[in-house]
Design a protein around this motif. Structure first.
Motif, short mmCIF file in Angstrom:
data_model
loop_
_atom_site.label_atom_id
_atom_site.label_comp_id
_atom_site.label_asym_id
_atom_site.label_seq_id
_atom_site.Cartn_x
_atom_site.Cartn_y
_atom_site.Cartn_z
N LEU A 81 -8.30 2.03 -6.49
CA LEU A 81 -6.88 2.30 -6.27
C LEU A 81 -6.65 3.78 -6.03
O LEU A 81 -5.89 4.17 -5.14
CB LEU A 81 -6.05 1.81 -7.46
N LEU A 82 -7.30 4.63 -6.83
CA LEU A 82 -7.13 6.07 -6.66
C LEU A 82 -7.65 6.56 -5.31
O LEU A 82 -7.05 7.44 -4.70
CB LEU A 82 -7.81 6.82 -7.81
N VAL A 83 -8.73 5.95 -4.83
CA VAL A 83 -9.25 6.31 -3.50
C VAL A 83 -8.24 5.93 -2.43
O VAL A 83 -7.92 6.73 -1.54
CB VAL A 83 -10.62 5.65 -3.24
N LEU A 84 -7.71 4.70 -2.51
CA LEU A 84 -6.72 4.25 -1.53
C LEU A 84 -5.44 5.09 -1.62
O LEU A 84 -4.86 5.46 -0.59
CB LEU A 84 -6.38 2.77 -1.75
N GLN A 85 -5.02 5.40 -2.84
CA GLN A 85 -3.82 6.20 -3.03
C GLN A 85 -4.00 7.57 -2.40
O GLN A 85 -3.11 8.08 -1.73
CB GLN A 85 -3.50 6.31 -4.52
N LYS A 86 -5.16 8.17 -2.58
CA LYS A 86 -5.43 9.49 -1.99
C LYS A 86 -5.42 9.42 -0.47
O LYS A 86 -4.87 10.31 0.19
CB LYS A 86 -6.77 10.02 -2.50
N GLN A 87 -6.01 8.36 0.10
CA GLN A 87 -6.00 8.20 1.55
C GLN A 87 -4.57 8.07 2.07
O GLN A 87 -4.21 8.68 3.08
CB GLN A 87 -6.82 6.97 1.96
N MET A 88 -3.75 7.28 1.39
CA MET A 88 -2.36 7.12 1.80
C MET A 88 -1.60 8.45 1.67
O MET A 88 -0.85 8.84 2.55
CB MET A 88 -1.67 6.04 0.96
N ALA A 89 -1.82 9.14 0.53
CA ALA A 89 -1.11 10.39 0.29
C ALA A 89 -1.49 11.47 1.31
O ALA A 89 -0.67 12.31 1.65
CB ALA A 89 -1.39 10.88 -1.13
N ASN A 90 -2.72 11.42 1.79
CA ASN A 90 -3.20 12.42 2.74
C ASN A 90 -3.11 11.96 4.19
O ASN A 90 -3.71 12.57 5.07
CB ASN A 90 -4.65 12.81 2.42
N SER A 91 -2.35 10.92 4.45
CA SER A 91 -2.25 10.37 5.80
C SER A 91 -1.46 11.25 6.75
O SER A 91 -1.49 11.06 7.96
CB SER A 91 -1.61 8.97 5.75
N GLY A 92 -0.73 12.22 6.21
CA GLY A 92 0.14 13.05 7.05
C GLY A 92 1.53 12.47 7.22
O GLY A 92 2.41 13.11 7.77
N ASP A 93 1.73 11.26 6.75
CA ASP A 93 3.03 10.60 6.84
C ASP A 93 3.71 10.72 5.47
O ASP A 93 3.24 10.14 4.49
CB ASP A 93 2.82 9.12 7.20
N PRO A 94 4.81 11.48 5.37
CA PRO A 94 5.44 11.68 4.07
C PRO A 94 5.95 10.39 3.42
O PRO A 94 5.94 10.27 2.20
CB PRO A 94 6.58 12.66 4.35
N ILE A 95 6.36 9.43 4.23
CA ILE A 95 6.81 8.15 3.67
C ILE A 95 5.63 7.40 3.06
O ILE A 95 5.74 6.82 1.98
CB ILE A 95 7.54 7.30 4.74
N MET A 96 4.49 7.40 3.75
CA MET A 96 3.29 6.74 3.21
C MET A 96 2.87 7.41 1.91
O MET A 96 2.45 6.73 0.97
CB MET A 96 2.15 6.80 4.23
N ALA A 97 3.04 8.73 1.81
CA ALA A 97 2.71 9.43 0.57
C ALA A 97 3.61 8.98 -0.57
O ALA A 97 3.16 8.84 -1.71
CB ALA A 97 2.81 10.94 0.78
N ILE A 98 4.88 8.72 -0.29
CA ILE A 98 5.80 8.22 -1.31
C ILE A 98 5.41 6.82 -1.74
O ILE A 98 5.39 6.50 -2.93
CB ILE A 98 7.26 8.27 -0.81
N PHE A 99 5.06 5.96 -0.78
CA PHE A 99 4.59 4.61 -1.14
C PHE A 99 3.33 4.69 -2.00
O PHE A 99 3.16 3.93 -2.95
CB PHE A 99 4.33 3.76 0.10
N ALA A 100 2.45 5.62 -1.66
CA ALA A 100 1.22 5.79 -2.44
C ALA A 100 1.55 6.20 -3.87
O ALA A 100 0.95 5.68 -4.82
CB ALA A 100 0.32 6.84 -1.78
#
Length: 120
Positions: free
Chosen positions: A22-41
């Motif tokens: 989960l932490l790996v996926l969360q980090k990938q989402m947070a670092n996607s460059g998309d601020p909304i995806m970072a909030i979902f993460a």
């Protein structure tokens, strides 16, 4: 927390996901460059960590009246946001607008999952 994966014959099944995964996926989402995806993460991680504080019985136990229970909880969270928006203080002692927003994301996700599972 579970994750959809394919079994040996290609069927999609849900399997437990570890905190490390989960932490790996969360980090990938947070670092996607998309601020909304970072909030979902962030919401996803908050939900996972908060779920460890609750009993291990079904999440459905928290929603005894089905959709009405979800509507009531979303209403309570919106009322909290209204209170924060109209307060004369800048910083609340507990549960900021950000915290409340993350809770709203998660409660809405719980509701959608329940609706889909109950074919509503």
């Amino acid at each position: 927390m579970t994750s959809p994966r394919q079994d040996e014959v290609g069927r999609v099944v849900r399997v437990p996901i570890s905190t490390k995964e989960l932490l790996v996926l969360q980090k990938q989402m947070a670092n996607s460059g998309d601020p909304i995806m970072a909030i979902f993460a962030k919401a996803w991680l908050v939900q996972h960590l908060k779920s460890q504080d609750y009993n291990q019985h079904s999440r459905d136990a928290y929603w005894p009246f089905g959709l009405v229970s979800f509507v009531q909880m979303l209403h309570v969270k919106v009322q909290r946001l209204i209170s924060l928006a109209t307060a004369k203080v800048d910083r609340p002692n507990f549960e900021s607008a950000t915290d409340t927003g993350l809770d709203l994301i998660n409660y809405a996700a719980f509701m959608v999952e329940w609706l889909e599972r109950n074919k509503r």
